[in-house]
Design a protein around this motif. Structure first.
Motif, PDB file in Angstrom:
ATOM      1  N   ILE A 100      36.330  71.023  63.186  1.00 23.36           N
ATOM      2  CA  ILE A 100      36.932  70.787  64.504  1.00 23.36           C
ATOM      3  C   ILE A 100      36.085  69.732  65.214  1.00 23.36           C
ATOM      4  CG2 ILE A 100      37.399  71.770  66.788  1.00 23.36           C
ATOM      5  CD1 ILE A 100      38.101  74.397  65.468  1.00 23.36           C
ATOM      6  N   ILE A 101      36.737  68.668  65.645  1.00 29.52           N
ATOM      7  CA  ILE A 101      36.076  67.605  66.416  1.00 29.52           C
ATOM      8  C   ILE A 101      36.530  67.805  67.849  1.00 29.52           C
ATOM      9  CG2 ILE A 101      35.879  65.108  66.734  1.00 29.52           C
ATOM     10  CD1 ILE A 101      36.882  65.037  63.658  1.00 29.52           C
ATOM     11  N   VAL A 102      35.597  68.116  68.734  1.00 24.42           N
ATOM     12  CA  VAL A 102      36.013  68.522  70.083  1.00 24.42           C
ATOM     13  C   VAL A 102      35.432  67.606  71.153  1.00 24.42           C
ATOM     14  CG1 VAL A 102      34.161  70.276  70.302  1.00 24.42           C
ATOM     15  CG2 VAL A 102      36.234  70.486  71.683  1.00 24.42           C
ATOM     16  N   ARG A 103      36.295  67.210  72.072  1.00 24.74           N
ATOM     17  CA  ARG A 103      35.871  66.514  73.301  1.00 24.74           C
ATOM     18  C   ARG A 103      36.314  67.369  74.479  1.00 24.74           C
ATOM     19  NH1 ARG A 103      36.641  60.263  74.944  1.00 24.74           N
ATOM     20  NH2 ARG A 103      34.949  60.164  73.454  1.00 24.74           N
ATOM     21  N   HIS A 104      35.391  67.534  75.423  1.00 24.56           N
ATOM     22  CA  HIS A 104      35.707  68.397  76.574  1.00 24.56           C
ATOM     23  C   HIS A 104      34.930  67.920  77.792  1.00 24.56           C
ATOM     24  CE1 HIS A 104      36.200  72.135  78.913  1.00 24.56           C
ATOM     25  NE2 HIS A 104      37.224  72.395  78.102  1.00 24.56           N
ATOM     26  N   GLN A 105      35.461  68.186  78.940  1.00 28.97           N
ATOM     27  CA  GLN A 105      34.848  67.715  80.187  1.00 28.97           C
ATOM     28  C   GLN A 105      33.595  68.501  80.585  1.00 28.97           C
ATOM     29  OE1 GLN A 105      37.896  68.879  79.689  1.00 28.97           O
ATOM     30  NE2 GLN A 105      38.595  70.246  81.328  1.00 28.97           N
ATOM     31  N   HIS A 106      33.349  69.648  79.945  1.00 26.83           N
ATOM     32  CA  HIS A 106      32.190  70.468  80.323  1.00 26.83           C
ATOM     33  C   HIS A 106      31.056  70.343  79.304  1.00 26.83           C
ATOM     34  CE1 HIS A 106      35.111  73.028  82.840  1.00 26.83           C
ATOM     35  NE2 HIS A 106      34.436  72.214  83.620  1.00 26.83           N
ATOM     36  N   SER A 107      29.842  70.093  79.800  1.00 27.22           N
ATOM     37  CA  SER A 107      28.660  70.075  78.940  1.00 27.22           C
ATOM     38  C   SER A 107      28.523  71.451  78.279  1.00 27.22           C
ATOM     39  CB  SER A 107      27.407  69.789  79.779  1.00 27.22           C
ATOM     40  OG  SER A 107      27.532  68.560  80.445  1.00 27.22           O
ATOM     41  N   GLY A 108      28.252  71.454  76.987  1.00 26.87           N
ATOM     42  CA  GLY A 108      28.078  72.730  76.272  1.00 26.87           C
ATOM     43  C   GLY A 108      29.354  73.246  75.627  1.00 26.87           C
ATOM     44  N   ALA A 109      30.478  72.571  75.860  1.00 25.53           N
ATOM     45  CA  ALA A 109      31.755  73.065  75.322  1.00 25.53           C
ATOM     46  C   ALA A 109      31.750  73.055  73.792  1.00 25.53           C
ATOM     47  CB  ALA A 109      32.911  72.220  75.851  1.00 25.53           C
ATOM     48  N   ALA A 110      31.190  72.015  73.197  1.00 23.00           N
ATOM     49  CA  ALA A 110      31.178  71.937  71.722  1.00 23.00           C
ATOM     50  C   ALA A 110      30.310  73.046  71.136  1.00 23.00           C
ATOM     51  CB  ALA A 110      30.675  70.566  71.278  1.00 23.00           C
ATOM     52  N   ALA A 111      29.183  73.331  71.786  1.00 25.47           N
ATOM     53  CA  ALA A 111      28.305  74.419  71.310  1.00 25.47           C
ATOM     54  C   ALA A 111      29.026  75.761  71.431  1.00 25.47           C
ATOM     55  CB  ALA A 111      27.003  74.424  72.105  1.00 25.47           C
ATOM     56  N   LEU A 112      29.791  75.931  72.488  1.00 25.02           N
ATOM     57  CA  LEU A 112      30.562  77.172  72.666  1.00 25.02           C
ATOM     58  C   LEU A 112      31.577  77.333  71.540  1.00 25.02           C
ATOM     59  CD1 LEU A 112      31.393  79.626  74.432  1.00 25.02           C
ATOM     60  CD2 LEU A 112      32.902  78.078  75.700  1.00 25.02           C
ATOM     61  N   VAL A 113      32.267  76.252  71.203  1.00 26.36           N
ATOM     62  CA  VAL A 113      33.238  76.308  70.095  1.00 26.36           C
ATOM     63  C   VAL A 113      32.507  76.637  68.794  1.00 26.36           C
ATOM     64  CG1 VAL A 113      34.860  74.938  68.718  1.00 26.36           C
ATOM     65  CG2 VAL A 113      34.895  74.768  71.220  1.00 26.36           C
ATOM     66  N   ALA A 114      31.351  76.002  68.581  1.00 28.30           N
ATOM     67  CA  ALA A 114      30.599  76.224  67.333  1.00 28.30           C
ATOM     68  C   ALA A 114      30.191  77.694  67.187  1.00 28.30           C
ATOM     69  CB  ALA A 114      29.371  75.320  67.304  1.00 28.30           C
ATOM     70  N   ARG A 115      29.877  78.344  68.313  1.00 33.09           N
ATOM     71  CA  ARG A 115      29.495  79.764  68.261  1.00 33.09           C
ATOM     72  C   ARG A 115      30.696  80.671  68.027  1.00 33.09           C
ATOM     73  NH1 ARG A 115      26.264  78.320  72.725  1.00 33.09           N
ATOM     74  NH2 ARG A 115      27.737  79.223  74.208  1.00 33.09           N
ATOM     75  N   SER A 116      31.898  80.135  68.216  1.00 32.13           N
ATOM     76  CA  SER A 116      33.103  80.970  68.213  1.00 32.13           C
ATOM     77  C   SER A 116      33.920  80.890  66.928  1.00 32.13           C
ATOM     78  CB  SER A 116      34.016  80.575  69.395  1.00 32.13           C
ATOM     79  OG  SER A 116      33.285  80.516  70.597  1.00 32.13           O
ATOM     80  N   VAL A 117      33.661  79.869  66.115  1.00 29.58           N
ATOM     81  CA  VAL A 117      34.504  79.667  64.925  1.00 29.58           C
ATOM     82  C   VAL A 117      33.634  79.633  63.667  1.00 29.58           C
ATOM     83  CG1 VAL A 117      36.299  78.396  66.197  1.00 29.58           C
ATOM     84  CG2 VAL A 117      34.400  77.136  65.130  1.00 29.58           C
ATOM     85  N   CYS A 119      34.184  77.464  61.111  1.00 30.37           N
ATOM     86  CA  CYS A 119      34.168  76.133  60.485  1.00 30.37           C
ATOM     87  C   CYS A 119      33.150  75.227  61.171  1.00 30.37           C
ATOM     88  CB  CYS A 119      35.577  75.523  60.553  1.00 30.37           C
ATOM     89  SG  CYS A 119      36.155  75.192  62.216  1.00 30.37           S
ATOM     90  N   SER A 120      33.019  74.012  60.663  1.00 33.08           N
ATOM     91  CA  SER A 120      32.086  73.047  61.254  1.00 33.08           C
ATOM     92  C   SER A 120      32.662  72.474  62.544  1.00 33.08           C
ATOM     93  CB  SER A 120      31.819  71.910  60.277  1.00 33.08           C
ATOM     94  OG  SER A 120      31.110  72.399  59.167  1.00 33.08           O
ATOM     95  N   VAL A 121      31.763  72.065  63.433  1.00 30.93           N
ATOM     96  CA  VAL A 121      32.168  71.477  64.717  1.00 30.93           C
ATOM     97  C   VAL A 121      31.379  70.191  64.940  1.00 30.93           C
ATOM     98  CG1 VAL A 121      32.214  71.808  67.232  1.00 30.93           C
ATOM     99  CG2 VAL A 121      32.752  73.730  65.703  1.00 30.93           C
ATOM    100  N   ILE A 122      32.090  69.157  65.354  1.00 33.70           N
ATOM    101  CA  ILE A 122      31.455  67.889  65.745  1.00 33.70           C
ATOM    102  C   ILE A 122      31.760  67.663  67.222  1.00 33.70           C
ATOM    103  CG2 ILE A 122      31.414  65.386  65.424  1.00 33.70           C
ATOM    104  CD1 ILE A 122      32.298  65.874  62.504  1.00 33.70           C
ATOM    105  N   ASN A 123      30.711  67.377  67.984  1.00 34.74           N
ATOM    106  CA  ASN A 123      30.868  67.087  69.406  1.00 34.74           C
ATOM    107  C   ASN A 123      31.316  65.634  69.581  1.00 34.74           C
ATOM    108  OD1 ASN A 123      30.653  66.803  72.150  1.00 34.74           O
ATOM    109  ND2 ASN A 123      28.419  67.079  72.236  1.00 34.74           N
ATOM    110  N   ALA A 124      32.506  65.450  70.131  1.00 33.11           N
ATOM    111  CA  ALA A 124      33.020  64.088  70.376  1.00 33.11           C
ATOM    112  C   ALA A 124      32.850  63.711  71.850  1.00 33.11           C
ATOM    113  CB  ALA A 124      34.475  64.002  69.960  1.00 33.11           C
ATOM    114  N   GLY A 125      31.888  64.372  72.516  1.00 35.30           N
ATOM    115  CA  GLY A 125      31.628  64.106  73.932  1.00 35.30           C
ATOM    116  C   GLY A 125      31.890  65.346  74.753  1.00 35.30           C
ATOM    117  N   ASP A 126      30.790  65.923  75.316  1.00 37.51           N
ATOM    118  CA  ASP A 126      30.950  67.119  76.167  1.00 37.51           C
ATOM    119  C   ASP A 126      30.321  66.852  77.532  1.00 37.51           C
ATOM    120  OD1 ASP A 126      28.357  67.124  75.003  1.00 37.51           O
ATOM    121  OD2 ASP A 126      28.177  69.305  75.218  1.00 37.51           O
ATOM    122  N   GLY A 127      31.178  66.660  78.510  1.00 42.67           N
ATOM    123  CA  GLY A 127      30.714  66.443  79.885  1.00 42.67           C
ATOM    124  C   GLY A 127      29.678  65.344  79.951  1.00 42.67           C
ATOM    125  N   GLN A 128      28.530  65.646  80.584  1.00 47.40           N
ATOM    126  CA  GLN A 128      27.467  64.660  80.739  1.00 47.40           C
ATOM    127  C   GLN A 128      26.348  64.902  79.733  1.00 47.40           C
ATOM    128  OE1 GLN A 128      26.312  64.444  84.923  1.00 47.40           O
ATOM    129  NE2 GLN A 128      28.384  64.993  85.534  1.00 47.40           N
TER     130      GLN A 128
END
Ligand code: CP
Length: 299
Positions: A100-117, A119-128
Motif C-alpha cells: 500500500i502506497i499511502v499519501r495523507h494530510q496527517h503526519s504519522g498516517a503512513a505509520a498508522l496504516v503500517a501498524r494496521s495491515v 502488507c508492506s506500506v510506503i509513505n508517499a507523503g504524510d502531512g509535514q
C-alpha cells in the motif's frame, strides 16, 4: 539490496542502505536490470491528497515491475461516507494487496496504516512529516549528475521549510550522504530547531546561494498555512525567489531542483524553471527508477 518491510521515512536510514537504493535505482535508470519482480502482485495507490508526479510515478514503476496497480482516491470511495483510514487500509489489504502506497494530510498516517495491515506500506507523503521516495529521487538526481559523489557538496534548500515533508526527507538523506546543507527562508517558515540538526540556517538568500552546488526550491504550501506567513507574493519572490539574475550569479555548474508542483514566478522565475540549470523534469524521470528500487526493497 537490504530488504525492509516498509518505507515510512528516511530518518535513521543507514548510509549503506541509502547508497544501495541509489545504486539500484541507477541500474534501473540505465536499463541494466529489467526484472518483473512484482509479477502477479497487486500494488495499491491510496491517496487522500492530490498528486500528479508521485502517484503516476509509482504506477509506472509498479507496472514496469509487472504488478497490477489499484488506484484508490477519496472521490468515489467510501471514505466520503465516513470510513476511516485504518478501515479503508484494512479492506484494501484484504483484497490481497502486497504494497500500500499511502499519501495523507496527517503526519504519522503512513505509520498508522503500517501498524494496521499485514502488507508492506510506503509513505508517499504524510502531512509535514516525510516524503521518502521524493527525498531519494532528489538525492539520486544529484548523485547521478555528480557521478556518484555527494560528499562535501553544498546544497541550499530554500522556501517553505516549515510545512515541507520534502525538506525533512532531504535533510535526513542528504546529511547522511555527506552533503553540506544550508536551509533558507523567511523567519516564519524556518522551524526553530533546524540549527540544532547540524545544518546551516539563514534568512538571507544570497548567503545561502553563495558557493552552492545545487539549489532546491520548495513550494509555498498555501493549503497548510493557517495565516499569512509573508507580506505578499511579490515581496516573497523578490527576497526568497530564485530570479533570473540570482540564477545567473550561481556557480557555473550549479543546478536547480524543485519537487513540484511549481508556483511559477513565486519560488522561481519561469526562465529558471525551464532553463539550462533546471533538473526539474529529470527529477520526475528519475522518480520511476527510484520507486522501482523502493518497491523492490519492500517486496
Ligand atoms: N513532488 C510531489 O510530491 O508531487 P505530487 O504532489 O504531484 O505527487
Amino acid at each position: 539490496m537490504t530488504a525492509r518491510r516498509h518505507l515510512l521515512g528516511l530518518e535513521g536510514l543507514p548510509r549503506t542502505e541509502l547508497e544501495q537504493l541509489l545504486s539500484r535505482a541507477h541500474e534501473y535508470r540505465e536499463g541494466r536490470v529489467g526484472g518483473r519482480h512484482l509479477s502477479g502482485r497487486v500494488v495499491a495507490n491510496v491517496f487522500y491528497e492530490p498528486s500528479t508526479r508521485t502517484r503516476s510515478s509509482f504506477e509506472v514503476a509498479a507496472a514496469g515491475l509487472g504488478a497490477h496497480v489499484l488506484n484508490w482516491t477519496v472521490t468515489g470511495s467510501s471514505a466520503s461516507k465516513g470510513e476511516t483510514l485504518v478501515d479503508t487500509a484494512k479492506n484494501i489489504a484484504a483484497l490481497g494487496v502486497s504494497v500500500i502506497i499511502v499519501r495523507h494530510q496527517h503526519s504519522g498516517a503512513a505509520a498508522l496504516v503500517a501498524r494496521s495491515v499485514g502488507c508492506s506500506v510506503i509513505n508517499a507523503g504524510d502531512g509535514q512529516h516525510e516524503h521518502p521516495s521524493q527525498g531519494l529521487l532528489d538525492a539520486y538526481t544529484l548523485w547521478r549528475r555528480w557521478g556518484g559523489v555527494l560528499e562535501n557538496k553544498r546544497v541550499a534548500i530554500v522556501g517553505d521549510i516549515l510545512h515541507s515533508r520534502v525538506a525533512r526527507s532531504n535533510l535526513h538523506a542528504l546529511k547522511a550522504l555527506g552533503v553540506k546543507l544550508v536551509f533558507c527562508g523567511p523567519p516564519t517558515l524556518l522551524p526553530s530547531h533546524l540549527s540544532q540538526l547540524g545544518v546551516d540556517v539563514t534568512t538571507e538568500l544570497d548567503v545561502a546561494l553563495n558557493g552552492a552546488d545545487a539549489v532546491m526550491m520548495l513550494r509555498i504550501q498555501k493549503e497548510r498555512a493557517s495565516e499569512a506567513l509573508f507580506p505578499s507574493a511579490a515581496e516573497y519572490h523578490q527576497r526568497w525567489g530564485l530570479t533570473t539574475a540570482r540564477a545567473a550569479a550561481l556557480k557555473p555548474e550549479a543546478v536547480v531542483l524543485h519537487p513540484g508542483p511549481v508556483n511559477r514566478g513565486l519560488e522561481l522565475s519561469p526562465e529558471v524553471a525551464d532553463g539550462q540549470r533546471s533538473l526539474i523534469l529529470e527529477q520526475v524521470e528519475n522518480g520511476i527508477a527510484v520507486r522501482k528500487a523502493v518497491l523492490e526493497a519492500v517486496s
